[in-house]
Design a protein around this motif. Structure first.
Motif, PDB file in Angstrom:
ATOM      1  N   THR A  94       0.827  -1.214   0.000  1.00 36.48           N
ATOM      2  CA  THR A  94       0.000   0.000   0.000  1.00 36.48           C
ATOM      3  C   THR A  94       0.862   1.264   0.000  1.00 36.48           C
ATOM      4  OG1 THR A  94      -0.189   0.040   2.422  1.00 36.48           O
ATOM      5  CG2 THR A  94      -1.907  -1.119   1.211  1.00 36.48           C
ATOM      6  N   GLY A  95       1.947   1.264   0.744  1.00 30.69           N
ATOM      7  CA  GLY A  95       2.764   2.475   0.852  1.00 30.69           C
ATOM      8  C   GLY A  95       3.515   2.765  -0.438  1.00 30.69           C
ATOM      9  N   VAL A  96       3.614   4.037  -0.780  1.00 32.81           N
ATOM     10  CA  VAL A  96       4.346   4.452  -1.984  1.00 32.81           C
ATOM     11  C   VAL A  96       5.467   5.387  -1.534  1.00 32.81           C
ATOM     12  CG1 VAL A  96       4.201   5.619  -4.207  1.00 32.81           C
ATOM     13  CG2 VAL A  96       2.260   4.267  -3.380  1.00 32.81           C
TER      14      VAL A  96
ATOM     15  N   PRO B 234       4.691   4.694  -9.174  1.00 33.23           N
ATOM     16  CA  PRO B 234       3.525   4.951 -10.016  1.00 33.23           C
ATOM     17  C   PRO B 234       3.605   6.387 -10.541  1.00 33.23           C
ATOM     18  CG  PRO B 234       2.931   5.162  -7.707  1.00 33.23           C
ATOM     19  CD  PRO B 234       4.371   4.750  -7.738  1.00 33.23           C
ATOM     20  N   PRO B 235       2.958   6.643 -11.671  1.00 39.38           N
ATOM     21  CA  PRO B 235       2.989   8.004 -12.203  1.00 39.38           C
ATOM     22  C   PRO B 235       2.093   8.926 -11.377  1.00 39.38           C
ATOM     23  CG  PRO B 235       1.512   6.661 -13.514  1.00 39.38           C
ATOM     24  CD  PRO B 235       2.155   5.731 -12.510  1.00 39.38           C
ATOM     25  N   GLU B 236       2.448  10.192 -11.321  1.00 36.41           N
ATOM     26  CA  GLU B 236       1.537  11.168 -10.730  1.00 36.41           C
ATOM     27  C   GLU B 236       0.389  11.419 -11.699  1.00 36.41           C
ATOM     28  OE1 GLU B 236       3.121  14.959  -9.209  1.00 36.41           O
ATOM     29  OE2 GLU B 236       1.248  15.888  -9.858  1.00 36.41           O
TER      30      GLU B 236
ATOM     31  N   TRP C 261      -7.571   8.251 -12.903  1.00 35.23           N
ATOM     32  CA  TRP C 261      -6.894   8.549 -11.624  1.00 35.23           C
ATOM     33  C   TRP C 261      -7.212   7.430 -10.638  1.00 35.23           C
ATOM     34  CZ3 TRP C 261      -8.992   9.328  -6.703  1.00 35.23           C
ATOM     35  CH2 TRP C 261      -8.111   9.825  -5.741  1.00 35.23           C
TER      36      TRP C 261
ATOM     37  N   PRO D 156      -7.222   5.915  -6.849  1.00 35.11           N
ATOM     38  CA  PRO D 156      -7.096   6.264  -5.433  1.00 35.11           C
ATOM     39  C   PRO D 156      -6.065   5.400  -4.714  1.00 35.11           C
ATOM     40  CG  PRO D 156      -9.131   5.076  -5.795  1.00 35.11           C
ATOM     41  CD  PRO D 156      -8.536   5.341  -7.150  1.00 35.11           C
ATOM     42  N   GLN D 157      -5.665   4.293  -5.323  1.00 31.49           N
ATOM     43  CA  GLN D 157      -4.677   3.423  -4.682  1.00 31.49           C
ATOM     44  C   GLN D 157      -3.516   3.223  -5.648  1.00 31.49           C
ATOM     45  OE1 GLN D 157      -4.844   2.272  -1.259  1.00 31.49           O
ATOM     46  NE2 GLN D 157      -2.766   2.311  -1.999  1.00 31.49           N
ATOM     47  N   PRO D 158      -2.568   4.147  -5.696  1.00 27.65           N
ATOM     48  CA  PRO D 158      -1.464   4.018  -6.652  1.00 27.65           C
ATOM     49  C   PRO D 158      -0.627   2.766  -6.384  1.00 27.65           C
ATOM     50  CG  PRO D 158      -1.429   6.183  -5.555  1.00 27.65           C
ATOM     51  CD  PRO D 158      -2.418   5.316  -4.829  1.00 27.65           C
TER      52      PRO D 158
END
Lengths: 718, 718
Positions: free
Chosen positions: B161-163, B171-173, B182, B184-186
């Motif tokens: 879960t943590g990025v 992950p891309p912005e 978009w 919600p969970q990158p």
């Protein structure tokens, strides 16, 4: 005030982990009075980072002094503390029949005795476990004291659940096989608290009753917030991708249709990038933000901007700030560490130039609460060395304090929204909100906000039926922020034609009671009395009902757990107004009246005296009741709050038969000059001489020339 | 085995808490191979009390060796660890597409990537937050490895879960304003774990696939449990206040009505006092417990006794044990500290005299899990110095191990129930259960039990409808313990006359497949393969479905969170039998068939090949499917399992067209002599020569003279 806080005897005991037949005994806490009726105790080695230090509280010493002295609450002398296995453990005794309130912004119950809460900043998700937006580690009991654990750790509070072998007042052992009144929750005589850290500061607040305890807490934190006057009008948040022109059209529609509107909230689409954020206007939807804001100001409309604090690579300050952000991102946005002066300075510069300098009035600070999967994990690290846990517990609080200070420097009040807070927030002009959207639980949260020095809005977004829409709009108009949040749905106050008139009525009623509402908030600042008041804070309120036995069921209720009845769906707004919201589907509701005679707000008719009444549900009105002698100053149903000095005629409503007096507060509505005495305080007096009511008024403080004029008395009870 | 565990380089880093622009960097973990395909790493200073030390595991070195050598899973070399702010933090990388299984007995999902779990012993209450009966800190991925965090702390696992800012695969912005996809969970590239303690032991298990990883975990813990043969029959728990005569009547009814019954569970009423417990028979309801137990044994019925470990003042050992109990009580019962030899000895003496010596076969150990408000709080203390947190994490595990050892000393197997467990439990003959009673989630828990070395029963208590009753009874007959728990409801298998026949059919089918079931459990012991197998452990299974986008809703779904589709309602029982339970209200269900040809269990008809089939719901049968070449040895529908040496005729069913071979295991069914090779292993072989199937068998191990005789082959697929 911090200089008068005397640190004193450090009491802690590292337990022996050796094998013995008795657990290591714990130590008493030494208490030191630090203000009249306020004591501090230190256990172990407290963390440097605490909610009160982040909030930089400035106790209102004079107001505390005028509340008077009280002895230390005797039963707390039996408290005990120790540091053991990386945890600081506290115990405070409870007495039979004693009730506990507070322990954070809870949504399910007002009474907290018998619950366990891990107080942790999180989006409230329906599980009543302590995770909430404002997990303030403060509880008040009806035995005349409150306890604040000033920690930014995830503490666990056992609020009267644990049963110790060595209890002085132990419950009897029962045999479930033969005793039908076997109790799955035996009597517990203490609050026990586990704080995962090497020590903690504890504060005790005394009071003649629960309200006075809360007053001392709020005054010690600096007194309650006094919002700008415009903040107490009506606010509407427009759909996220609206352009400047669409917002202007919306504003015009409110005005031409006769609905009040005082500030507008822009949702993420005002920014060039959002989730994460640039904090910079989007040039396609808002090509001329300064003109847009000043055009709205001309129409008496302020602007509030949605943000969350997480920064995009496309923000102009990104390169400079990235060394001062944490190890983990939120939606790929970096997380500024506001314990570093660099991050604070960069945000201040950008926000000042982009927003404050062009007249933006405040912010909605979203997603500083959780959910877990979106926020930084507990393993995250920050350049200042602040732990992830502590950062989470204070991030929302710190952001409030930081932006509040920006506005203070301009001598301009702000009023915003935030999704996380903590202890010490009483003076901070932010209202909590969330996505949970259960209407009944929203009202329980409103009640609970009153114990812990925070404000809460049961915002309206959309509804399945016209009736639900009306009920939500009625209730939100009697909350600290009367808000329609149409970010996703595009709802308007008039979206449900069946209740269009009733919605307009209650929005206009909100405007009419503004003088009363503003005075009520002034009480929050001056006396520490919260504007919304849960019933246990109200004089003369009592409601004792026994826990109700439930039916054993092999899977649904295998322990036949009892249910505690309580009053969590009505509250007082200020000294006189009892609000009893209706919910979709209600055909009637019960209202528990505190001792004394009560009157219907709309008709002035007598309704009851210290009893439980049944009120039929009408679409026309939200049930409102006024205490005997209640005085409610009201202004005309304007569409915006009066500007500084604007002349306004007031009607002074009186209810019942009792002679009484009340205050009417006013000031310029936007600056902090009131802190220097630049406010007006008028004493309103009604006498009853042989059945004849007569009203008068006299100036108590004339530090401001109020625009309130042409007072006319209206005696509502015939 | 413990002597070959070499302690080695201690790697830890106390972070500087000073102010700097970069967070303190973390260190790599050094890994040491301690058995073929098993590695250990040490971070900081691990606690002495761990699940594996409580379980006193004895790794099955020979079996591990025969699984062969594998290299250390390369990606784990990128793992990192550090000790920081009283927490031990770990990070292990994940790859794109990698899936995570395990992380405790979970009820909502099989796939765990993207979830956050605080693994904590508690009653599972429907909130998918990690609190569960067996919060085993072990995960398996489909990249050929598993990781065990051997801790008795409340650890938090961020399972992808943590990025991180410094991610190698970030992950891309995205811009939520303009990009409809978009997220919600990158994307997150790591598992991160926070353990609130000064250090931890970590184990890594390798495998060619997820099943082999699980095998290594189970074998390292000592191999899976082999229950007594009677434990795999049918069991019924009688209403709590039944007397000896009422129990005997109930047993007689089962036998005269033709329903199998192999052991009976007595609920709290067998004791003189319960909640808390004396552990002594009630003399009014059970005046002659020894005669009662031996009378039942004559009828092939064993007795299991409900207890919870909390001791009453009326227990004969109360005075002696009270110095060895914790500071807090549970239902006013004292909590023995089984880390003290005195408490262990007192329980052993009492239980041996009262129960084991008169022939009681095992226990149901209730309420060692929670709920929080009933268990000791985290501030509780114990005479051994064990912290409340650690005590809670291992209490159920320790109780299992202790009672198991009592029976082992008598060379007698037991099979019981328990409501809390932890790592290292694979060899312990206890089945988990709870009060949650959601049928679908019960089956998901059954699937998840297979990753973590525990057994779970979706017990039947009562039902709202006959259909629900049938569906629950069908499913429980394909679980590790086929149990009707009538403690509160008095339900009988025949309580719903509309489905009386179908319930009897499935109970008798349970008895028929006993030889297959017992062999399947022997595999658990010998090879570490769990008897129940979630689909990701099954060869040829694949199910890749994209996360499904959901509809934005302002209050219900404000972030438009995606849903991950998964297969969590079907499983394999042993090598050949795919079980696809039906739920009340189903008119049909989907079954995902692994690669290869599959056949209907009842008819032998071909149903599909590596595809998703739709099966109509019939009241008559729970859908069962057999892999091509599957061999299912079955015995007649007896009402009780065969006693040691009893002659039984077997039908060897073969499905499909493939030639194949399988094993048939047998032993005395009650002793531990099989550990010394006293068992029978027969190889069953089917050849297909030019379309003609032919069966044969040969003895592989003859350490026991099996009563299985008169083998007859039945080729089910025509």
């Amino acid at each position: 005030m911090r200089h008068i806080i005397v640190n004193f005897l450090l009491i802690f005991l590292f337990s022996s982990s050796g094998f013995s037949q008795h657990p290591p005994s714990s130590a008493r806490i030494e208490w030191k009075e630090i203000a009249p009726g306020v004591w501090k105790g230190i256990v172990g080695t407290p963390d440097q980072i605490t909610p009160l230090s982040i909030a930089e509280i400035k106790p209102r010493v004079e107001a505390l002094t005028s509340l008077g002295n009280l002895p230390f609450p005797a039963q707390l002398n039996e408290g005990a503390a120790e540091v053991y296995d990386h945890s600081t453990n506290l115990r405070f005794p409870l007495r039979r029949g004693e009730e506990i309130y507070g322990l954070g912004l809870q949504f399910k119950s007002v009474k907290q005795r018998g619950t366990i809460k891990q107080l942790r900043v999180d989006h409230y998700g329906g599980a009543d476990n302590g995770r909430t937006h404002a997990p303030i580690p403060f509880y008040v009991t009806d035995n005349g004291y409150g306890v604040l654990i000033n920690t930014a750790r995830y503490l666990t509070v056992y609020a009267g659940t644990g049963v110790r072998k060595d209890s002085n007042d132990p419950p009897p052992e029962m045999n479930r096989n033969t005793q039908p009144d076997w109790n799955p929750q035996p009597y517990s005589d203490a609050v026990e608290i586990a704080i995962p850290g090497p020590g903690v500061e504890v504060y005790v607040f005394a009071g003649k009753n629960a309200m006075e305890v809360v007053q001392r807490y709020n005054l010690y934190c600096g007194g309650g917030t006094l919002p700008p006057k415009w903040g107490l009008g009506f606010t509407h948040r427009t759909p996220t991708l609206y352009s400047d022109q669409e917002v202007m059209n919306e504003v015009e529609q409110f005005q031409t249709n006769g609905y009040p509107l005082n500030f507008v909230g822009l949702e993420p689409g005002w920014q060039s990038h959002a989730y994460p954020n640039t904090f910079v206007w989007d040039s396609t939807r808002f090509p001329h933000p300064d003109q847009f804001v000043s055009e709205l100001l001309k129409r008496h409309i302020r602007i509030n901007l949605w943000i969350n604090p997480y920064i995009s690579k496309y923000s102009p300050i990104y390169k400079e700030i990235t060394p001062y952000t944490g190890s983990h991102t939120v939606w790929v946005g970096e997380v500024p560490d506001f314990f570093t002066p660099q991050a604070r300075q960069l945000y201040k510069q950008l926000f000042t130039a982009q927003h404050l300098d062009i007249g933006v009035s405040g912010f909605k600070v979203d997603e500083v609460d959780g959910y877990d999967s979106w926020l930084w994990p507990d393993v995250a690290k920050f350049p200042s060395g602040t732990s992830a846990e502590q950062m989470r517990q204070v991030y929302g609080l710190q952001f409030q304090k930081m932006t509040y200070d920006w506005f203070r420097e301009k001598n301009e009040r702000t009023y915003g929204l935030v999704r996380a807070s903590n202890a010490g927030a009483s003076p901070l002009p932010f209202v909590l909100y969330n996505d949970y959207y259960n209407h009944r639980d929203f009202i329980t949260a409103l009640c609970n906000s009153s114990f812990i020095g925070v404000l809460w809005t049961p915002e309206a977004r959309s509804s399945k039926t016209a009736e639900e829409w009306l009920r939500r709009m009625q209730a939100v108009c009697f909350s600290p922020m009367a808000m329609l949040n149409a970010w996703a749905d595009g709802t308007k106050p008039w979206s449900f034609p069946e209740v269009e008139k009733q919605v307009k009525d209650v929005m206009l009623l909100r405007m009419q009671i503004l003088p009363y509402l503003y005075t009520t908030f002034a009480q929050y600042y001056l006396d520490g009395k919260p504007p919304i008041r849960a019933m246990p804070l109200v004089e003369g309120f009592s409601y004792t009902a026994k826990a109700e036995k439930t039916q054993l069921h092999s899977s649904d209720n295998p322990y036949a757990t009892a249910v505690v009845p309580e009053v969590k769906d009505q509250f007082m707004l200020g000294d006189y107004l009892l609000v009893a919201p209706l919910f979709a589907g209600d055909t009637a509701r019960k209202v528990v009246l505190p001792q004394g005679r009560w009157y219907d707000f709309y008709t002035g008719d007598y309704v009851g005296d210290g009893e439980i009444i049944e009120v039929p549900a009408s679409l026309d009105h939200i049930p409102l009741f006024v205490r005997d002698g209640g005085i409610i100053p009201m202004m005309p149903p304007l569409l915006y709050v009066p500007e500084n000095g604007e002349k306004v005629a007031l009607t002074l409503r009186h209810y019942g038969e009792a002679g009484s007096s009340a205050y009417l507060y006013d000031d310029d509505g936007t600056s902090f000059n009131y802190e220097n005495g630049d406010y007006s305080l008028v004493k309103l007096t009604v006498t009853n001489e042989a059945g004849k009511l007569k009203g008068s008024y006299s100036t108590v403080n004339a530090g401001y020339e109020s625009g309130y004029r042409y007072f006319s008395w209206e005696f509502m009870t015939k």
